[in-house]
Scaffold this active site. Structure first.
Site, PDB file in Angstrom:
ATOM      1  N   CYS A 269       0.801  -1.239   0.000  1.00 50.13           N
ATOM      2  CA  CYS A 269       0.000   0.000   0.000  1.00 50.13           C
ATOM      3  C   CYS A 269       0.828   1.281   0.000  1.00 50.13           C
ATOM      4  O   CYS A 269       0.730   2.069  -0.944  1.00 50.13           O
ATOM      5  CB  CYS A 269      -0.929  -0.010   1.195  1.00 50.13           C
ATOM      6  SG  CYS A 269      -1.954  -1.467   1.204  1.00 50.13           S
TER       7      CYS A 269
HETATM    8  C1  UGA Z   1      -1.390   0.341   5.574  1.00 52.88           C
HETATM    9  C2  UGA Z   1      -2.226   1.281   6.460  1.00 52.88           C
HETATM   10  O1  UGA Z   1      -1.720   1.265   7.815  1.00 52.88           O
HETATM   11  C3  UGA Z   1      -3.691   0.858   6.454  1.00 52.88           C
HETATM   12  O2  UGA Z   1      -4.451   1.797   7.208  1.00 52.88           O
HETATM   13  C4  UGA Z   1      -4.170   0.859   4.994  1.00 52.88           C
HETATM   14  O3  UGA Z   1      -5.530   0.461   4.916  1.00 52.88           O
HETATM   15  C5  UGA Z   1      -3.323  -0.110   4.203  1.00 52.88           C
HETATM   16  O4  UGA Z   1      -1.959   0.312   4.260  1.00 52.88           O
HETATM   17  C6  UGA Z   1      -3.851  -0.080   2.789  1.00 52.88           C
HETATM   18  O5  UGA Z   1      -3.750   0.951   2.133  1.00 52.88           O
HETATM   19  O6  UGA Z   1      -4.505  -1.051   2.366  1.00 52.88           O
HETATM   20  P1  UGA Z   1      -0.288  -2.078   5.936  1.00 52.88           P
HETATM   21  O7  UGA Z   1       0.373  -1.865   4.611  1.00 52.88           O
HETATM   22  O8  UGA Z   1      -0.929  -3.375   6.234  1.00 52.88           O
HETATM   23  O9  UGA Z   1      -1.422  -0.954   6.172  1.00 52.88           O
HETATM   24  O10 UGA Z   1       0.840  -1.889   7.035  1.00 52.88           O
HETATM   25  P2  UGA Z   1       1.272  -0.861   8.177  1.00 52.88           P
HETATM   26  O11 UGA Z   1       1.070  -1.494   9.472  1.00 52.88           O
HETATM   27  O12 UGA Z   1       0.696   0.464   7.963  1.00 52.88           O
HETATM   28  O13 UGA Z   1       2.858  -0.800   7.889  1.00 52.88           O
HETATM   29  C7  UGA Z   1       3.365  -0.353   6.641  1.00 52.88           C
HETATM   30  C8  UGA Z   1       4.874  -0.324   6.657  1.00 52.88           C
HETATM   31  O14 UGA Z   1       5.340   0.745   7.468  1.00 52.88           O
HETATM   32  C9  UGA Z   1       5.550  -1.583   7.218  1.00 52.88           C
HETATM   33  O15 UGA Z   1       6.654  -1.913   6.424  1.00 52.88           O
HETATM   34  C10 UGA Z   1       5.981  -1.183   8.615  1.00 52.88           C
HETATM   35  O16 UGA Z   1       7.097  -1.906   9.067  1.00 52.88           O
HETATM   36  C11 UGA Z   1       6.320   0.276   8.370  1.00 52.88           C
HETATM   37  N1  UGA Z   1       6.246   1.080   9.614  1.00 52.88           N
HETATM   38  C12 UGA Z   1       5.060   1.266  10.235  1.00 52.88           C
HETATM   39  C13 UGA Z   1       7.391   1.685  10.117  1.00 52.88           C
HETATM   40  O17 UGA Z   1       8.501   1.540   9.556  1.00 52.88           O
HETATM   41  N2  UGA Z   1       7.287   2.450  11.239  1.00 52.88           N
HETATM   42  C14 UGA Z   1       6.116   2.639  11.887  1.00 52.88           C
HETATM   43  O18 UGA Z   1       6.121   3.359  12.905  1.00 52.88           O
HETATM   44  C15 UGA Z   1       4.976   2.038  11.385  1.00 52.88           C
END
Ligand code: UGA
Length: 440
Positions: A269
């Site tokens: 995403c």
């Molecule tokens: C993300 C959004 O959080 C959802 O709200 C959205 O619906 C989804 O995309 C989408 O568009 O369908 P997701 O991709 O499942 O969800 O994962 P996240 O938990 O948001 O993490 C995304 C990335 O950011 C991961 O690689 C995670 O490791 C990284 N991340 C997250 C960080 O490096 N630091 C953080 O503080 C949080």
């Protein structure tokens, strides 16, 4: 209500199963016969906590059934509303590829033409502003039926996180209901009637609903690239970024979420959506400089981990964690991919472990050594990179590294460990965002 969900992928399956669990009758469509068969046998094709249990329950009570798209359309079953949940991949230049959306709209145009009752078409896939009111509507109009009279149109973005998608779907922070007109909106609202009354319903037009999704994902991605940049500075300046991000997050205006620095964001995403918004914005005549930097910082971030390793030429390297984040088998745009690509240029032997994502990674890199346990990955390795903060990995003790590795060097890309504990045990521990005065 009777609902069609087009696409039984990650979003489609969660959407369909959750709607069924709320008492709706759901027809979940897909073009992949094997997937349909698997779903109907009660097996989820994706790893998502809680999904398989709900799937089984709703197959048994008859609220949920998967079908091959063509078989379903052939039967002329009348339904109230459909949700388009097909992928919206990136083109080479980062812009959105709408081919699956267009195909879904064409199928629904034929369907709307055949059925007698009023039907609302809803786009749930993430699409750039104006896709629903221009692209999708123009295809639906080809049916010869009239919008407002024969069919309605809505845009209802999802905010599901992989790993907690079922909970996110059933207990969201908000429900965004974008609609063409009041009649369409009233049907979509009815679908969500049994969700708690305390959840804000945001009623908008179609384009605004599309933009809310992009603005939200872009903001979260910006927060991550921002804290990663601060973390990179901190390491250079002899400061521990952990304390900085913690203190900054305590400000109510900022909040602590998405301030975890590391090797960068991945997944299906954030990278795709931010690039698609950049491309759409440029097409509209505005250059989004901030968002371009967000992507730039993120693309370089896995290499920050590599920079900390001195002399990796010919070494044995262990990688703990391959998935783009914990609790998923998804490796799309995972920072570990970039690290492996770079490592391969240095004639290293790679030993990699992930509790769920190994099979997926094998399709990209069939020639590296995948192990069944973290300790096997560490065995006789010289340098260990931590790329995903799985609980199992966070629980590893200093002895696990000392007993398995040659001369333990840990490069922690996710701040999975307490630096002091590892250093006290005699491990050469380095981490993104971890600077100390001693290194000056
Ligand atoms: C993300 C959004 O959080 C959802 O709200 C959205 O619906 C989804 O995309 C989408 O568009 O369908 P997701 O991709 O499942 O969800 O994962 P996240 O938990 O948001 O993490 C995304 C990335 O950011 C991961 O690689 C995670 O490791 C990284 N991340 C997250 C960080 O490096 N630091 C953080 O503080 C949080």
């Amino acid at each position: 209500m009777k609902i069609i969900v087009l696409g039984s992928g990650y979003v489609g399956l969660v959407t369909g199963v959750c709607f069924a669990d709320k008492g709706h009758k759901v027809y979940s469509l897909d073009i992949n016969a094997e997937k349909v068969k698997k779903i109907n046998s009660g097996k989820s094709p994706i790893f998502e906590p809680g999904l398989e249990e709900l799937l089984k329950k709703n197959l048994e009570n008859g609220n949920f059934k998967a079908s091959l798209s063509n078989d379903f359309y052939f039967k002329n079953i009348s339904t109230d509303i459909s949700f388009i949940c097909v992928p919206t991949p990136s083109r080479e230049d980062g812009s959105i590829d709408l081919k699956f959306i267009e195909k879904a709209a064409e199928d629904l145009a034929k369907y709307v033409k055949k059925i007698k009752d009023y039907h609302v078409v809803t786009v749930k896939s993430t699409v750039v502003p104006s896709t629903t009111d221009k692209t999708v509507l123009s295809i639906l109009k080809k049916s010869g039926k009239k919008i407002g009279e024969d069919f309605g149109l809505c845009m209802n973005p999802e905010f599901l996180r992989e790993g907690s998608a079922v909970g996110d779907f059933l207990h969201p922070d908000k429900i965004v209901l974008g609609s063409y007109d009041d009649r369409s909106a009233s049907i979509l609202e009815k679908v969500y009637e049994s969700w708690s009354k305390n959840i804000p319903r945001i009623k908008t037009n179609l384009r605004t609903a599309e933009m809310i999704k992009y603005a939200q994902n872009s903001f979260l991605a910006t927060k991550i690239s921002f804290i990663n940049e601060i973390a990179n500075m901190c390491r250079k300046m002899g400061i521990d970024a952990k304390q900085v991000s913690y203190a900054v997050g305590l400000d109510n205006r900022i909040n602590p979420q998405f301030l975890n620095f590391g090797v960068g964001f991945g997944g299906s995403c954030f990278p795709k959506d931010v690039k698609a918004l950049i491309a759409a914005s440029e097409k509209s005549g505005f250059e989004p400089k901030l968002l371009k930097s967000v992507i730039h910082v993120n693309e370089k971030q896995p290499l920050e981990a590599l920079k900390m390793a001195e002399n990796i030429e010919g070494k044995t390297v262990s990688i703990l964690g391959l998935a783009f984040k914990p609790n998923t088998d998804d490796i799309r745009e995972a920072p570990s991919i970039k690290l492996i690509q770079e490592l391969k240029k240095h004639n290293v032997t790679i030993q990699a472990y992930d509790p769920q994502a190994t099979e997926n990674m094998k399709t990209l890199f069939p020639d590296i050594n995948y192990t069944e346990s973290p300790l096997d990955a560490l065995k006789n390795s010289d340098i260990c990179f931590v790329m995903t903060e799985w609980e199992e990995i966070k629980n590893l003790k200093p002895e696990d590294f000392l007993n398995s590795m040659r001369n333990p060097v840990i490069i922690d890309g996710r701040r999975a460990f307490n630096p002091e504990a590892k250093k006290k045990a005699g491990i050469d521990y380095k981490a993104i965002g971890y600077g100390t005065y001693e290194e000056d």
